[in-house]
Structures are given as C-alpha cells and as structure tokens.
Write a protein that holds these residues in place. Structure first.
Motif, mmCIF file in Angstrom:
data_model
loop_
_atom_site.group_PDB
_atom_site.id
_atom_site.type_symbol
_atom_site.label_atom_id
_atom_site.label_comp_id
_atom_site.label_asym_id
_atom_site.label_seq_id
_atom_site.Cartn_x
_atom_site.Cartn_y
_atom_site.Cartn_z
ATOM 1 N N VAL A 423 0.851 -1.193 0.000
ATOM 2 C CA VAL A 423 0.000 0.000 0.000
ATOM 3 C C VAL A 423 0.883 1.237 0.000
ATOM 4 C CG1 VAL A 423 -1.763 1.296 1.241
ATOM 5 C CG2 VAL A 423 -1.852 -1.203 1.210
ATOM 6 N N PHE A 424 0.638 2.135 -0.978
ATOM 7 C CA PHE A 424 1.501 3.293 -1.165
ATOM 8 C C PHE A 424 0.650 4.566 -1.193
ATOM 9 C CE2 PHE A 424 3.426 -0.421 -3.052
ATOM 10 C CZ PHE A 424 4.728 -0.384 -2.571
ATOM 11 N N PRO A 425 0.647 5.329 -0.101
ATOM 12 C CA PRO A 425 -0.146 6.563 -0.067
ATOM 13 C C PRO A 425 0.450 7.649 -0.970
ATOM 14 C CG PRO A 425 0.421 5.793 2.143
ATOM 15 C CD PRO A 425 1.282 5.045 1.185
ATOM 16 N N PHE A 426 -0.431 8.491 -1.513
ATOM 17 C CA PHE A 426 0.023 9.676 -2.239
ATOM 18 C C PHE A 426 -0.914 10.832 -1.920
ATOM 19 C CE2 PHE A 426 -3.022 7.685 -5.086
ATOM 20 C CZ PHE A 426 -3.699 8.738 -5.700
ATOM 21 N N ASN A 427 -0.444 12.039 -2.143
ATOM 22 C CA ASN A 427 -1.195 13.238 -1.798
ATOM 23 C C ASN A 427 -2.067 13.706 -2.952
ATOM 24 O OD1 ASN A 427 -0.200 13.968 0.953
ATOM 25 N ND2 ASN A 427 1.764 13.899 -0.122
ATOM 26 N N TYR A 428 -3.250 14.176 -2.584
ATOM 27 C CA TYR A 428 -4.192 14.685 -3.575
ATOM 28 C C TYR A 428 -3.590 15.889 -4.302
ATOM 29 C CZ TYR A 428 -8.707 15.993 -5.590
ATOM 30 O OH TYR A 428 -9.721 16.295 -6.464
ATOM 31 N N ASN A 429 -3.841 15.962 -5.593
ATOM 32 C CA ASN A 429 -3.347 17.024 -6.479
ATOM 33 C C ASN A 429 -1.843 16.948 -6.730
ATOM 34 O OD1 ASN A 429 -5.511 18.477 -7.529
ATOM 35 N ND2 ASN A 429 -5.754 19.696 -5.654
#
Length: 675
Positions: A423-429
């Motif tokens: 699982v790899f989180p990323f930031n919106y925009n």
C-alpha cells in the motif's frame, strides 16, 4: 411526631443498571441497606419509594416480601414521589436515604434525627457542606417543608433531586451535622461498577456480620487502603451534574473500546464531559437526547448519512412495509436487482454492482475485486493516514483467512507484515508523486476520493485517469461520502472523469445501512474468482431504503438544494469572520462545508462554540453537513445564535483567556475531511 425513612431506589440506573438488586454476600444490596437502617431507634417506619416502571417489578416484589411498604411514583419527578410516599404513611418527618448507600449507619442517622428535633429546624443534613464519607448521606426535613417545596418549585433539577429547593438561602430554617474531621473525599456509595467492587469488598471483610459501624469501615480504609483504591477518582455527586447521556457514555467506555463503534461520533470529538452522546429521537434536523432535550443539528447529521433529514416519511414508510413483509429469507430480495439497475442507469459507464452495508465493507470489496481484476496486489491510495490500514489490511495477500482469523503473516495489530510493501499513499493534487509510485512499483490499483478538502487542480483527475488507462491500473473512486451531494450520483460526473469502479454509501439509504460498489463488467466479474460474501449483505431494508431515497432525491433535486444552502452557510461564516476581523480557512464541498480559525487556539475556539451553542439548543461545531431539512429559517436562527460567539473569539484573540470560559477539556482533534 412520626419519623419515616424514605429510601428512593429504582432498577433503571444509567451508570450501573439494576444496582439495588446486585448481590453482596448472597443478599441484594437494597436488602442489606434496609436491614442496617432497621437498627435505627429513632425511625418509626421505613418506606421504599420507586417509580412506575416495569423494570422495578423485581425490586417491588422483593421489598414487599421483606415486609416493607413500597410506594410507586414518578420516574423523573422524585419530589412528587416523596410526597406520595410520605402522605401514604402519614409521616411528619422524612429521613431521605438513597438506595445506593448500603453502608448507611443507623447510629449516624439517629444522631442526625436527634439534632433535627433539638434544633427545631425545617431541614438538616450531613451533606451541606459534606464532611462525612460519600455513602453516609442523610437528609431530614418536615413534611410541611417538603409540601411547600413541591408547590413552589417547577424546576426540573429541584424535582429530580428532591431537596435543592429546601437548601435555597432564606426560604427555610436549616442546619447541618458536621464531622470533626473532613472525610468527604472518601467514597463509600455505589454509582458505578468500581463503587460496587469497593462496597462488596467491605461486606466481605466483615462477613458474616452486616451490622458494623461507619467508624469500623474508616479503620479498615486506613489499614487496607488498596481495597478502596479503584473508585477514588470518581467525583462526589458527579451524577447530579451529569446528563443521562454523559452517564451512559462513561458506562460505555468501560465495556466498549473507545466507547462506541465510530470515532467521528465519540463525545470527546465534540465536547468532552458535556456532550449528550446519545439520542432518543431524531426527525428532520432535530435531535432529542435521553433527557428529552431538543437540539437543532447543525453539525454532522448522522455523519452525513441523512441528506433528506432524519426520519424522512417516504423512506421510513417504505422500510416499515418491508419489515411487515419480512426482511430476510432463504430466497433473495428483488430490491437488490432494481437498485443495481438504477445505479447503472445513473452511471452509464458502469455495468455491474455489488452491495454491502458499510463504507469499510465497500472499500474492502472494491480493493479485493480490483486486485483480482488487475492480478496485482499493490495499491496506490489517496486517503487519510491510517484509514487505508483498516480498509485494506484484511484484503492483502494471503495473510488473513476469509473469516478474519490471524495467520502467521500478520502482526499483533492484525495488519499484514507486508502492508508497507503493498500500500503506497500519495497526496491529492500531486500527480508527480503518484506517477513516481507507478514508475517504481508494480501498482495494480489506484483508490482515491474525487475531491479532498479542495477540488482538483491542473487537470489532476484527468491525468490520473490517463495514467491508469495507459498502465492497465484499476481506478477506484471512493464516493461513499461525496456521492449524491453535488450531482445525482457520483461527484466524478461533475468533472467528466469516469473510473473503473466507484463506491457509494452514507446518503444512499438516508440513514439505513446500504453501500454499493459499481464498476465496469470486465473488472466486476473478477469478484467471481475471489470469495466475497456475507449473509447480511442480502437483507432487504437497505436496498428498499435506497430505492425510495433515490426516488425522492431525483424528484426534489436534493443535490441542488444542499449545495446552495452549503454555499450560503460558507458565505455567512466568512461574513461573520470579516465582521469581527477574524481569519478562517474553509474546507469541504459545499454540502459538507467546514471552517477552521487561523489561530493557535483553533481547537479551543471550536470547543467554546460547541459548548455555548449546545446551551442554546444546537449541536454545532465548525462544520455543517447540509440536509434538505435545513430550511432558511433554521439557518437564519443558527447564525443569529452564532454571531456573538465570534465576538467572544475576537476578545480571546485580543487577550481574553479562552480556557477560562470552557467548562471542561478541549475537544479532541478530528479529521478535516469529507467524513
């Protein structure tokens, strides 16, 4: 002069239900109390006063079996209950004892009665001020004084607690029995489970003797303080100032981790030690607590579930009919087919639907199907830190069995050891961040909300769609919260971007449990290759409620109304800020609008607003989840009440201490999210 001890007791205690009948050394607590009190030489008769409530049947039968008179009266107007009991037995003087004091000492009671007689007063107690241990409380008053209080006061507090009116300065001749040492910090009463354990331990120590005196208990506490340790932090007479909801919340936290099933509904997220916590009824945008107090809900409206308002008549009528016909059967409910077809009609890009009953389930289902469809485990997720753990951890790799049992590959917290690798989180925009993840890892699924606190920038959503298509990645839009608030369907329709899958919940059933995962056929059919199944995903109430909710939404164009009202609320918050020269940060889509004061005291200011608005009949914080029940009149009244509070906050920004205005702790930090 007939002296009657009236012991008030009932089975419906909020903090410790049925406490008066709880067993200590084989006897109900009320029996121990009555047996000890019967040793009094100054009391002519003992009466138990309870309420008209079926729960009290066992208590009434037991008391009468013991040979005592038991009188029933009002549940909440205990003053009236005392009048009824005293009148029935023709009392001249009343000794008030509460059923949660089994260590009451007859010698101490006699001492108080003799003092009352010798001083010729209307009222005497050993509690104002308290100098004896809590649990030895004794109040004595003439029937004539009690009748005067009954006729002169209509205040709820006076009538619930019997004697506050008698203690008002200047109205009656009063006196107090004071101990030569202040022992008011000792707790020998029974309001909560910890109290019960202490008192039970005392009786066990003296067993089989039940007629020991209070000074012997004091000696025991000095000799064995550990016996009395577990309830020492409970505040004396705390119950008198706590609402029923607060008492039940305290009880809940002893038996439910965190107190309830949803972080966003915990009392500490709103107003610690003061929030009503529980409701008895909800209708429109009105909520009634367990004490019957009515509030206008200008906050999260069931955490965003009731876009049509609480208890919408058409939705409720449809559900009631289904309940009458039957909610579950060996056969399937036809409503799930009708609902699936309706959702596909609203979203022509989708071909198939799976249903569940909660947002967590919908997310887990969507991820599992997407992984099966892509043949890849790795997920790029744009969401809140920590949330992806519980949405995804049960669906990662082969570390967990279908029934949720922990397997060797799991950590003690239930999260697979491989989570950080899948699982790899990323930031919106931040498209570059997502693109980098895709380039460095074999990503099979992208899961994200369509909008975070602000909308997409620099064609963000379209870029994500193109990236997913080019790399064969399944794109999931989480619309559990945003769906049906700004469009009739998913918010993605507003931006012209179609995912491969989308989840809907919250508003879909207007308060009834139903969530949907929709998607393209080639993706959704992968559900057949992995076991996704649950009995209660087949119940009938959820789909029925959803069908009627969608019908009402479509007819009334509800999404247009809640968006317009939300934009107006945001504008008026900003106008108040400008009026008082305060700075706000606005967030959320219009129908889920919120704000934060740009100040280091922002959380304290939010707490102050909640505290003061609650006192004026509003459930309010720094966000409003708009429903069609929020009329212009309701919104106008809300802002009339809120206006002076922004003025208070301006005073705090100029030096006034906000903490001095709070009646309890600052609320916990929540999520600045589309909840």
């Amino acid at each position: 002069m007939k002296v009657v001890a009236i012991v008030q007791a009932r089975m419906g205690s909020t903090r410790l239900p049925n406490k008066v009948m709880k067993q200590i050394q084989g006897q109900p607590m009320i029996e121990l109390l009555l047996s000890r009190l019967a040793k009094s030489k100054e009391i002519d008769q003992i009466v138990v006063a309870t309420s008209f409530d079926e729960r009290n049947t066992q208590l009434i039968e037991h008391v009468r079996k013991l040979g005592y008179v038991c009188v029933c009266g009002s549940e909440n107007d205990v003053l009236d209950r005392y009048i009824a009991a005293a009148t029935e037995v023709e009392a001249d003087v009343v000794v008030r004892i509460t059923g949660d004091c089994p260590l009451i000492d007859p010698l101490l009671v006699d001492k108080a009665i003799n003092l009352f007689k010798s001083q010729g007063v209307d009222y005497l107690s050993n509690t104002s001020p308290a100098t004896y241990p809590d649990g030895l409380d004794t109040e004595i008053f003439s029937l004539s004084a009690l009748k005067r209080a009954w006729s002169e006061t209509q205040e709820e507090f006076d009538r619930e607690h019997v004697t506050p009116y008698l203690r008002r300065p200047g109205l009656f001749k009063t006196s107090v029995m004071v101990n030569n040492e202040d022992l008011s910090g000792l707790r020998w009463t029974v309001d909560e489970p910890a109290d019960y354990e202490v008192v039970k331990g005392v009786f066990e120590h003296f067993s089989p003797n039940i007629y020991f005196h209070w000074d012997e208990v004091l000696t025991l506490q000095h000799a064995n303080p550990s016996l009395f340790e577990i309830n020492r932090d409970i505040i004396r007479n705390e119950g008198a100032s706590m609402s029923t909801g607060q008492k039940l919340w305290k009880r809940a936290k002893a038996v439910i981790p965190g107190g309830n099933m949803l972080l966003s509904k915990r009392a500490e997220m709103f107003l610690p030690e003061q929030w009503p916590a529980y409701f008895s009824k909800a209708k429109g945008c009105k909520v009634w607590d367990l004490d019957g107090n009515e509030y206008t809900d200008m906050t999260i409206m069931g955490v965003g579930t009731n876009l049509l308002g609480y208890g919408h008549p058409e939705v409720d009528a449809a559900v009631k009919q289904i309940v009458e016909f039957g909610n579950m059967s060996t056969l399937n409910c036809p409503e799930e087919v009708y609902l699936a077809e309706k959702l596909i009609e609203i979203h022509p890009w989708a071909d198939m639907v799976r249903f569940a009953r909660s947002g967590g389930e919908a997310n887990a289902i969507a991820i599992r199907i997407a992984r099966a469809a892509s043949g890849k485990d790795k997920v790029a997720v744009c969401g809140y830190h920590g949330w992806h753990d519980w949405y995804l951890s049960a669906n990662l790799g082969e570390d967990k069995s279908l029934d949720g049992h922990l397997l060797p590959g799991l950590q003690p917290n239930g999260v697979p050891r491989s989570l950080k690798d899948t699982v790899f989180p990323f930031n919106y925009n931040n498209y570059e961040e997502l693109e980098s993840l895709v380039n460095r890892h074999d990503i099979g699924v992208i899961k994200m909300e369509v909008v975070r606190n602000m909308g997409p920038e620099n064609n963000f959503l379209h870029k994500v769609r193109e990236l997913a298509t080019a790399r064969g990645i399944v794109l999931i839009f989480d619309e559990c919260t945003s769906g049906f608030r700004q469009t009739f369907g998913g918010l993605h329709k507003l931006y012209g971007v179609e995912p491969d899958m989308a989840m809907f919940g919250k508003t879909l059933g207007n308060g009834y449990a139903i969530t949907a995962t929709i998607g393209r056929k080639e993706v959704m059919e992968a559900a057949q290759s992995t076991f996704i199944s649950s009995s209660f995903w087949t119940e009938r109430i959820g789909p029925t409620a959803a069908l009627k909710t969608l019908e009402v939404m479509e007819r009334t164009r509800s999404w247009e109304y809640v968006t317009e009202v939300g934009l107006n609320i945001r504008k008026r918050w900003q106008s108040l800020a400008e009026k008082y020269n305060l700075e706000l940060e606005h967030w959320g889509i219009p129908a889920l609008t919120g704000y934060t004061f740009k100040s280091e005291n922002a959380l304290a200011y939010k707490t102050l607003i909640t505290q003061e608005m609650l006192a004026k009949g509003y459930l309010a914080g720094n966000s409003v989840y708009v429903s069609t029940a929020h009329t212009q009149e309701i919104v106008d009244s809300y802002f009339d009440t809120l206006d002076p509070l922004f003025g208070l906050i301006k005073e705090c920004e100029e030096g006034r201490n906000v903490m001095s205005m709070l009646n309890g702790p600052v609320c916990h930090a929540g999520f600045k999210r589309l909840n």
